[in-house]
Scaffold this active site. Structure first.
Site, PDB file in Angstrom:
ATOM      1  N   SER A  56      -7.894  32.374  11.498  1.00 12.75           N
ATOM      2  CA  SER A  56      -7.531  31.143  12.212  1.00 12.75           C
ATOM      3  C   SER A  56      -6.025  30.918  12.282  1.00 12.75           C
ATOM      4  CB  SER A  56      -8.209  29.926  11.564  1.00 12.75           C
ATOM      5  OG  SER A  56      -7.843  29.808  10.198  1.00 12.75           O
ATOM      6  N   ASP A 102      -1.820  21.473   8.539  1.00 11.81           N
ATOM      7  CA  ASP A 102      -3.058  20.751   8.246  1.00 11.81           C
ATOM      8  C   ASP A 102      -3.640  21.067   6.879  1.00 11.81           C
ATOM      9  OD1 ASP A 102      -3.864  23.330   8.634  1.00 11.81           O
ATOM     10  OD2 ASP A 102      -5.219  22.914  10.311  1.00 11.81           O
ATOM     11  N   HIS A 144      -3.083  25.803   7.732  1.00  8.74           N
ATOM     12  CA  HIS A 144      -2.276  26.500   8.729  1.00  8.74           C
ATOM     13  C   HIS A 144      -0.848  25.966   8.740  1.00  8.74           C
ATOM     14  CE1 HIS A 144      -6.553  26.286  10.024  1.00  8.74           C
ATOM     15  NE2 HIS A 144      -6.363  27.597  10.133  1.00  8.74           N
TER      16      HIS A 144
END
Length: 319
Positions: free
Chosen positions: A47, A278, A281
């Protein structure tokens, strides 16, 4: 290395992802000194390098993701661009778009496309992983001759880790990171580097560059103010807690108040001076900083810049 509980090990196996970029070469003679030419990128990373697969397959990353550069959610779990976006720009390519049609596909797979293309792959934390599966010899067999391999970052500095898997005060370093998880990441990276060394033997025609992203990211987090950043281990976008992270109310989370949806996990005032977006990330500013460090080969073994990586092994007969 201090012992981890089974729950901690499971967490590390989920988070510790190494993004592997396999560059398929344009034919060039051994003596060629010009920059490499890669006309496309196919990214299959985790991600931290996902430009829209998760959003397309499941649910769009909600606002305020994307606010800094795209000004709207753009499939990325960040306020803006990722390292892979800056890689694309460095190679004079259009930054990757989210795959808009993934919802209609029965399954996701890597498609080997013709020679003269650039791929990126993904390898997860598996203690005794077969080097053959790691290298993805299907790509090598289709003409892949140059690999740009990122190791994993400092997991112990992520708010996700610090909030969900707390350790004792003695296990926190002077910068606020959890030492056991960073040691686990370093252990993974040592195994990854040995795998790379083995791959250089097994794939003799491949130029394989190992990129120490861990050191670049840890340097940034532990010297945040020196490089113009603030609050190294505190998330910019989140809700509550010591690290501005709540796993039940991640960035963009909302709740109903008097019949109206209200966002409770908001962005900080200025993401450009924050490192962690967040809790898992990184911000665009941090991604850009990391890219600037690794692109010139300073953190690479061998020390090879991104634009010259196809020349990483002078013994390769390009054809």
């Amino acid at each position: 290395m201090e012992a981890l509980t089974e729950k901690q090990r499971q967490m590390v196996s989920w988070v510790a992802i190494s993004t592997t970029l396999a560059l398929l070469l344009v034919p060039c003679p051994v003596s060629c000194e010009r920059q490499c030419n890669f006309p496309a990128i196919f990214n299959f990373g985790d991600s931290n390098s996902d430009t829209g697969a998760i959003s397309a397959a499941f649910e769009q990353a909600p606002p305020p993701n994307g606010i800094t550069f795209f000004h709207n959610p753009a499939g990325r779990f960040s306020d803006g661009r990722l390292v892979i976006d800056f890689i694309a720009l460095e190679l004079t390519l259009q930054p990757p778009d989210p795959p808009s049609d993934l919802r209609t596909q029965p399954g996701l797979r890597v498609v080997i496309v013709p020679y003269r293309w650039m791929f990126s792959l993904n390898s997860s934390l598996v203690s005794n992983q077969d080097p053959n599966s790691f290298a993805n010899k299907n790509v090598y067999g289709e003409g892949g001759r140059s690999f740009w391999i990122h190791n994993t970052g400092p997991l112990g500095c992520l708010p996700y880790t610090l909030d969900r898997y707390p350790v004792s005060a003695a296990q926190i370093d002077e910068f606020g990171c959890a030492k056991p998880f960073n040691e686990m990441a370093q252990y993974f990276n040592s195994k990854l580097k040995k795998t790379v060394e083995q791959l250089r033997i097994e794939l003799p025609k491949a130029a394989i560059v190992y990129v120490d992203v861990y050191t670049a990211k840890y340097t940034l987090i532990t010297h945040a103010q020196k490089y113009g950043f603030d609050k190294g281990v505190i998330a910019c976008c989140g809700h509550g807690g010591k690290y501005n992270f709540n796993n039940g109310a991640r960035c963009g989370a909302s709740k109903m108040v008097n019949g109206k949806k209200v966002v409770i996990a908001k962005s900080c005032k200025d993401p450009s001076v924050r490192i962690l977006w967040d809790g898992i990330h990184y911000t665009e500013a941090a991604n850009n900083w990391v890219f600037q460090q690794i692109a010139n080969g300073s953190f690479s073994d061998p020390p090879m810049s991104l634009t010259r990586v196809c020349h990483g092994n002078a013994s390769i007969p390009y054809h």
